[in-house]
Design a protein around this motif. Structure first.
Motif, PDB file in Angstrom:
ATOM      1  N   TYR A  22      46.751  41.261  53.721  1.00  0.00           N
ATOM      2  CA  TYR A  22      46.933  39.809  53.668  1.00  0.00           C
ATOM      3  C   TYR A  22      45.658  39.134  53.181  1.00  0.00           C
ATOM      4  CZ  TYR A  22      50.579  41.246  56.895  1.00  0.00           C
ATOM      5  OH  TYR A  22      51.627  41.885  57.468  1.00  0.00           O
ATOM      6  N   VAL A  23      45.818  38.016  52.497  1.00  0.00           N
ATOM      7  CA  VAL A  23      44.662  37.192  52.113  1.00  0.00           C
ATOM      8  C   VAL A  23      44.230  36.401  53.348  1.00  0.00           C
ATOM      9  CG1 VAL A  23      43.859  35.292  50.656  1.00  0.00           C
ATOM     10  CG2 VAL A  23      45.454  37.020  49.735  1.00  0.00           C
ATOM     11  N   HIS A  24      43.085  36.780  53.905  1.00  0.00           N
ATOM     12  CA  HIS A  24      42.601  36.127  55.125  1.00  0.00           C
ATOM     13  C   HIS A  24      41.906  34.810  54.760  1.00  0.00           C
ATOM     14  CE1 HIS A  24      41.645  36.273  59.356  1.00  0.00           C
ATOM     15  NE2 HIS A  24      40.355  36.115  59.119  1.00  0.00           N
ATOM     16  N   GLU A  25      41.116  34.861  53.673  1.00  0.00           N
ATOM     17  CA  GLU A  25      40.453  33.652  53.141  1.00  0.00           C
ATOM     18  C   GLU A  25      40.402  33.789  51.629  1.00  0.00           C
ATOM     19  OE1 GLU A  25      36.474  33.077  54.708  1.00  0.00           O
ATOM     20  OE2 GLU A  25      37.249  33.601  56.704  1.00  0.00           O
ATOM     21  N   PHE A  26      40.383  32.640  50.953  1.00  0.00           N
ATOM     22  CA  PHE A  26      40.281  32.657  49.497  1.00  0.00           C
ATOM     23  C   PHE A  26      39.356  31.530  49.055  1.00  0.00           C
ATOM     24  CE2 PHE A  26      41.899  31.237  45.271  1.00  0.00           C
ATOM     25  CZ  PHE A  26      41.590  32.390  44.571  1.00  0.00           C
ATOM     26  N   ILE A  35      37.843  36.938  47.919  1.00  0.00           N
ATOM     27  CA  ILE A  35      39.004  37.088  48.805  1.00  0.00           C
ATOM     28  C   ILE A  35      38.529  37.868  50.029  1.00  0.00           C
ATOM     29  CG2 ILE A  35      41.309  38.095  49.045  1.00  0.00           C
ATOM     30  CD1 ILE A  35      41.241  38.224  45.850  1.00  0.00           C
ATOM     31  N   ILE A  36      38.844  37.383  51.206  1.00  0.00           N
ATOM     32  CA  ILE A  36      38.699  38.248  52.383  1.00  0.00           C
ATOM     33  C   ILE A  36      40.085  38.842  52.608  1.00  0.00           C
ATOM     34  CG2 ILE A  36      38.086  38.420  54.825  1.00  0.00           C
ATOM     35  CD1 ILE A  36      35.708  37.577  53.139  1.00  0.00           C
ATOM     36  N   LEU A  37      40.154  40.160  52.439  1.00  0.00           N
ATOM     37  CA  LEU A  37      41.421  40.866  52.586  1.00  0.00           C
ATOM     38  C   LEU A  37      41.488  41.471  53.978  1.00  0.00           C
ATOM     39  CD1 LEU A  37      43.949  42.086  51.055  1.00  0.00           C
ATOM     40  CD2 LEU A  37      42.570  44.133  50.809  1.00  0.00           C
ATOM     41  N   THR A  48      36.502  39.045  42.402  1.00  0.00           N
ATOM     42  CA  THR A  48      37.202  39.212  41.125  1.00  0.00           C
ATOM     43  C   THR A  48      36.818  38.104  40.144  1.00  0.00           C
ATOM     44  OG1 THR A  48      39.356  39.407  40.067  1.00  0.00           O
ATOM     45  CG2 THR A  48      39.240  37.930  41.946  1.00  0.00           C
ATOM     46  N   ARG A  49      36.932  38.435  38.853  1.00  0.00           N
ATOM     47  CA  ARG A  49      36.736  37.425  37.800  1.00  0.00           C
ATOM     48  C   ARG A  49      38.078  36.987  37.214  1.00  0.00           C
ATOM     49  NH1 ARG A  49      31.489  36.711  36.363  1.00  0.00           N
ATOM     50  NH2 ARG A  49      30.079  38.093  37.490  1.00  0.00           N
ATOM     51  N   ASP A  50      39.144  37.588  37.748  1.00  0.00           N
ATOM     52  CA  ASP A  50      40.510  37.185  37.373  1.00  0.00           C
ATOM     53  C   ASP A  50      40.737  35.709  37.670  1.00  0.00           C
ATOM     54  OD1 ASP A  50      41.687  39.407  36.446  1.00  0.00           O
ATOM     55  OD2 ASP A  50      43.133  39.637  38.100  1.00  0.00           O
ATOM     56  N   LYS A  51      41.583  35.055  36.851  1.00  0.00           N
ATOM     57  CA  LYS A  51      41.880  33.640  37.118  1.00  0.00           C
ATOM     58  C   LYS A  51      43.013  33.529  38.149  1.00  0.00           C
ATOM     59  CE  LYS A  51      39.360  31.517  33.740  1.00  0.00           C
ATOM     60  NZ  LYS A  51      38.401  32.614  33.896  1.00  0.00           N
ATOM     61  N   ILE A  52      43.007  34.402  39.104  1.00  0.00           N
ATOM     62  CA  ILE A  52      44.094  34.452  40.083  1.00  0.00           C
ATOM     63  C   ILE A  52      43.989  33.306  41.081  1.00  0.00           C
ATOM     64  CG2 ILE A  52      42.903  35.923  41.777  1.00  0.00           C
ATOM     65  CD1 ILE A  52      45.541  37.527  41.938  1.00  0.00           C
ATOM     66  N   ASP A  53      45.135  32.800  41.519  1.00  0.00           N
ATOM     67  CA  ASP A  53      45.135  31.745  42.532  1.00  0.00           C
ATOM     68  C   ASP A  53      45.923  32.248  43.740  1.00  0.00           C
ATOM     69  OD1 ASP A  53      44.589  29.284  43.627  1.00  0.00           O
ATOM     70  OD2 ASP A  53      46.514  28.452  42.963  1.00  0.00           O
ATOM     71  N   LEU A  54      45.276  32.226  44.896  1.00  0.00           N
ATOM     72  CA  LEU A  54      45.910  32.794  46.091  1.00  0.00           C
ATOM     73  C   LEU A  54      45.884  31.818  47.254  1.00  0.00           C
ATOM     74  CD1 LEU A  54      44.308  36.362  45.944  1.00  0.00           C
ATOM     75  CD2 LEU A  54      46.712  35.814  45.513  1.00  0.00           C
ATOM     76  N   VAL A  59      50.357  38.457  50.299  1.00  0.00           N
ATOM     77  CA  VAL A  59      50.116  39.904  50.395  1.00  0.00           C
ATOM     78  C   VAL A  59      49.732  40.431  49.018  1.00  0.00           C
ATOM     79  CG1 VAL A  59      51.120  42.157  50.954  1.00  0.00           C
ATOM     80  CG2 VAL A  59      51.691  40.161  52.343  1.00  0.00           C
ATOM     81  N   ILE A  60      48.624  41.148  48.968  1.00  0.00           N
ATOM     82  CA  ILE A  60      48.139  41.658  47.679  1.00  0.00           C
ATOM     83  C   ILE A  60      47.785  43.138  47.768  1.00  0.00           C
ATOM     84  CG2 ILE A  60      47.273  39.429  46.831  1.00  0.00           C
ATOM     85  CD1 ILE A  60      44.451  40.318  47.703  1.00  0.00           C
TER      86      ILE A  60
END
Ligand code: ATP
Ligand code: MG
Length: 404
Positions: A22-26, A35-37, A48-54, A59-60
């Motif tokens: 789970y994404v605990h913090e983003f 991301i704190i997973l 990450t350098r991905d342009k991801i938005d969470l 769940v990742i």
């Protein structure tokens, strides 16, 4: 690639790993995202350098390299090569899995699947699992065998009113409020040392912090005993094996009912010889004795179940075990003589016909025997000092709750 628990990452420096959770913090810092997973084992920082938005609790699935980090809590972080979103949170979270915003117990139980994501809640169920396992180990080691009597009964056991009735084809049946009569029949059958780890069902209408309508009972029954002290000794040894090391328990004292009644009266808590202890009495006894665990033995026969072996005209070969002031187990030597058993039933205005299936077992040779029943949730509750027994059940059943 093989998945690892996030807590194992510290041992995988410079390795490529795969983690899921789970994404605990983003935090999005523009060029770089943190991301704190979180998984069952703990948390880890993923960069990450991905342009991801969470969002929190998405769940990742992450593949990346473990590197040392001065800023990350664990001393390591994962530099992500790929992040796959398995599932996104679709609604506002009704319970905060980080535990920062507290929820009342009703809400927590309604959303147990979120509540469970808190490490301290997970811990309750790990403890429960540990306790039942160590109970099993302690008994298997002593040559007990685990049996599985039915929980659907054609007659209400023990004659108590607090049973659930269910439809059983064209007939009425009852959910077992205790495996009592059945474990005795098995011991009489020659399986001399048995134990049980099954639920019991009690239609107790009152709503207390100590009672459930479905609870796990850890039962024992054993043949060829001289008195209830043989059972007390076994339970003492089993309990010390289960939690002795956790709470520094080396011995458990045994006090007589008569002595405890005297102590209560000396301490301005009125109780007559012959009366059962109320929960207030139990709390006061704990205050007076000041011991984490103790047995009280020799309760009046009239306040115990019909199958309890009497000691004399007034008292019985029975006992309770108390943990931090709360009863967690009851036990006794049982009557093995069928005439005595019939009298005991009649004295309590119970009908012999209703117990014929049970009485019959005593007419073909019955050894002396005794045992106990111990409530697993009460045990967990007292060990972890929980405020309410419902906290020790994933999906508690009480007067108002049938779902989830
Ligand atoms: P109490 O007087 O505290 O209601 P009891 O004496 O009726 O309990 P027993 O029939 O002696 O209970 O059952 C043995 C053990 O099973 C108890 O000591 C307790 O640990 C557990 N137990 C019994 N009923 C319940 C219940 N409704 N919810 C949770 N645990 C229970
Ligand atoms: Mg009891």
């Amino acid at each position: 690639m093989h998945r690892i628990p996030v807590s194992d990452a510290v041992n995988q420096i410079d390795q490529n790993v795969r983690v899921s959770g789970y994404v605990h913090e983003f935090r999005n810092l523009g060029k770089i995202r943190f991301i704190i997973l979180r998984d069952q084992s703990g948390t880890i920082q993923v960069v990450t350098r991905d342009k991801i938005d969470l969002n929190r609790e998405d769940v990742i699935d992450v593949i990346g390299k473990v590197v040392r980090s001065n800023i990350a809590k664990a001393g390591v972080e994962i530099q992500a090569e790929s992040i796959r979103v398995i599932s996104r949170v679709k609604k506002k979270l009704p319970v905060d899995p980080s535990g920062i915003i507290p929820s009342d117990l009703d809400t927590r139980i309604k959303y147990r699947f979120l509540d469970l994501r808190k490490p301290e809640v997970m811990e309750i169920f790990k403890t429960k699992s540990d306790l039942i396992n160590s109970y099993r180990q302690a008994l298997l080691k002593r040559e007990f065998i685990e049996i599985h009597p039915s929980l659907i009964l054609g007659a209400a056991s023990e004659g108590g009113a607090e049973v659930f009735q269910v439809e059983y084809f064209e007939r009425k049946a009852y959910l077992a409020q205790s495996p009592q009569l059945y474990k005795q029949m098995v011991v009489i059958g020659g399986l001399e040392r048995v134990f049980i780890t099954l639920p019991i069902y009690r239609a107790e209408k009152h709503n207390t912090i100590y009672h459930l309508n479905e609870a796990m009972s850890l039962d024992v029954e054993m043949a060829h005993i001289d008195s209830h002290y043989d059972v007390i000794e076994l339970l003492r040894d089993v309990v010390i094996e289960m939690i002795g090391n956790k709470i520094g328990l080396r011995n458990i004292n045994v006090y007589s009912y008569e002595h405890v009644v005297e102590l209560l009266n000396e301490n301005n808590m009125k109780i007559e010889l012959g009366d059962d202890f109320s929960k207030d009495h139990e709390r006061k006894i704990y205050e007076i004795l000041g011991e984490e665990m103790y047995f009280i033995e020799g309760f009046p026969t009239k306040i115990r179940a019909f199958y309890t072996m009497p000691k004399d005209d007034m008292y019985s070969r029975s006992f309770d075990l108390f943990f931090r002031g709360l009863e967690i187990a009851s036990g006794a030597q049982r009557i093995h003589d069928v005439d005595m058993l019939e009298n005991a039933l009649l004295e309590r205005n119970l009908r012999l016909e209703d117990f014929d299936f049970y009485l019959e077992a005593f007419r073909y040779g019955a050894p002396t025997h005794g045992g106990f029943g111990m409530g697993l949730e009460r045990f967990v509750m007292q060990l972890l000092r929980l405020n309410n027994i419902r906290e020790a059940v994933l999906f508690p059943r009480d007067r108002t709750r049938l779902l989830p």
